[in-house]
Design an enzyme around this catalytic site. Structure first.
Site, mmCIF file in Angstrom:
data_model
loop_
_atom_site.group_PDB
_atom_site.id
_atom_site.type_symbol
_atom_site.label_atom_id
_atom_site.label_comp_id
_atom_site.label_asym_id
_atom_site.label_seq_id
_atom_site.Cartn_x
_atom_site.Cartn_y
_atom_site.Cartn_z
ATOM 1 C CG ASP A 54 13.115 5.677 -16.265
ATOM 2 O OD1 ASP A 54 12.936 6.924 -15.711
ATOM 3 O OD2 ASP A 54 12.908 5.709 -17.677
ATOM 4 C CG ASP A 101 9.409 10.234 -19.176
ATOM 5 O OD1 ASP A 101 8.387 10.540 -19.717
ATOM 6 O OD2 ASP A 101 9.957 11.361 -18.471
ATOM 7 C CG ASP A 157 14.348 4.240 -21.073
ATOM 8 O OD1 ASP A 157 14.560 4.603 -19.837
ATOM 9 O OD2 ASP A 157 14.024 4.864 -21.961
#
Length: 223
Positions: free
Chosen positions: A12, A14, A174
Site C-alpha cells: 500500500d 499512504d 496499514d
C-alpha cells in the site's frame, strides 16, 4: 537469499510505504477552507486517511460541521485533488528504514509493486518526484481498473499478480482495506503499526505486525 519465500511483495502507499499525512492534511484543509470550515491538525488527519480521497474528505467534513450537498461535495473534492496534485510531495517521504528495506528486497530478487486506492496518476507522480519509480515493477491505483474495483476488493491485487508474473506473493498495508483485499486475493498480509489505521494494528487481521521496516524481511521469512 535464494531461499527467500516470496518473489513478489506488494505495498500500500499512504501510511505504509510513505508518510504522506502532511501533504494530505494541507489538501484537506484547503478544501475545508473553501467551505468556511476550520482546519484539522495534521496529526488528526492521519485518522481520516484510508479508502481514497473521497472518504477522507467526507470524514473531514463530518468532524468539522457535517456533510454538504452532493454537488458541493463534488466541487470540494475536485478542488482538493487539484491542490494535492500541485503539492503532492512537499512533505511526503518514505517511512524510516524504507530505503534499506527496498534495497534488501531488491538484493533478494524480489519484484516490488505498489497497490493503492490513491488515483494512479497521483501515485506515479509521487514516486517520480521522490525518485523511486524504478523500484517498482508496477504501480496500480484505485482507478486503474475503473469504478468499484478498489480495495478491499481483491481485483487490484489480482492485477498486481498478472503484471508481476509468476511467484509467491505477499502484501503489506496499514488498514482493513489492505488486509481485506489480501485475504480476498489469498495473499498473506503484513501490517505496519506506524500507519494510518482504521483499527488497532493487532486487530487488522494481518499475519504479522511490524513496528519498523527493519522488521519486514524477517517477518516475511516467517510466513
Amino acid at each position: 537469499m535464494a531461499n527467500f519465500p516470496f518473489q513478489i511483495v506488494g505495498f500500500d502507499l499512504d501510511g505504509t510505504l510513505l508518510d504522506s499525512h502532511g501533504d494530505l492534511a494541507h489538501a484537506v484543509n484547503h478544501a475545508l477552507a473553501l467551505e468556511g470550515r476550520g482546519s484539522i491538525p495534521a496529526a488528526e488527519v492521519r485518522d481520516l486517511i484510508g479508502g481514497g480521497a473521497k472518504k477522507m474528505l467526507a470524514k473531514a467534513l463530518e468532524v468539522t460541521g457535517g456533510a454538504v450537498p452532493d454537488a458541493r461535495f463534488d466541487e470540494l473534492h475536485t478542488s482538493l485533488l487539484a491542490f494535492y496534485e500541485d503539492n503532492i510531495a512537499v512533505e511526503t517521504r518514505l517511512f524510516p528504514g524504507g530505503e534499506a528495506m527496498l534495497d534488501g528486497l531488491a538484493s533478494r530478487g524480489v519484484k516490488v509493486a505498489v497497490v493503492t486506492n490513491k488515483l494512479e496518476r497521483f501515485a506515479v507522480k509521487i514516486f517520480n518526484e521522490l525518485g523511486l519509480t524504478d523500484r517498482f515493477v508496477t504501480v496500480i491505483g484505485g482507478d486503474t481498473l475503473g469504478p468499484g474495483r478498489a480495495k478491499p476488493r481483491p481485483d487490484l491485487l489480482h492485477l498486481m499478480l498478472e503484471r508481476a508474473g509468476e511467484g509467491r506473493a505477499a502484501y503489506v498495508g496499514d488498514t482493513t482495506y489492505d488486509t481485506g483485499a489480501a485475504a480476498a486475493a489469498g495473499l498473506p498480509c503484513v501490517a505496519v503499526s506506524f500507519g494510518f489505521h482504521d483499527l488497532p494494528p493487532e486487530q487488522l487481521g494481518a499475519a504479522a505486525v511490524i513496528d519498523h521496516f527493519d522488521e519486514l524481511i524477517p517477518a516475511l521469512e516467517t510466513l
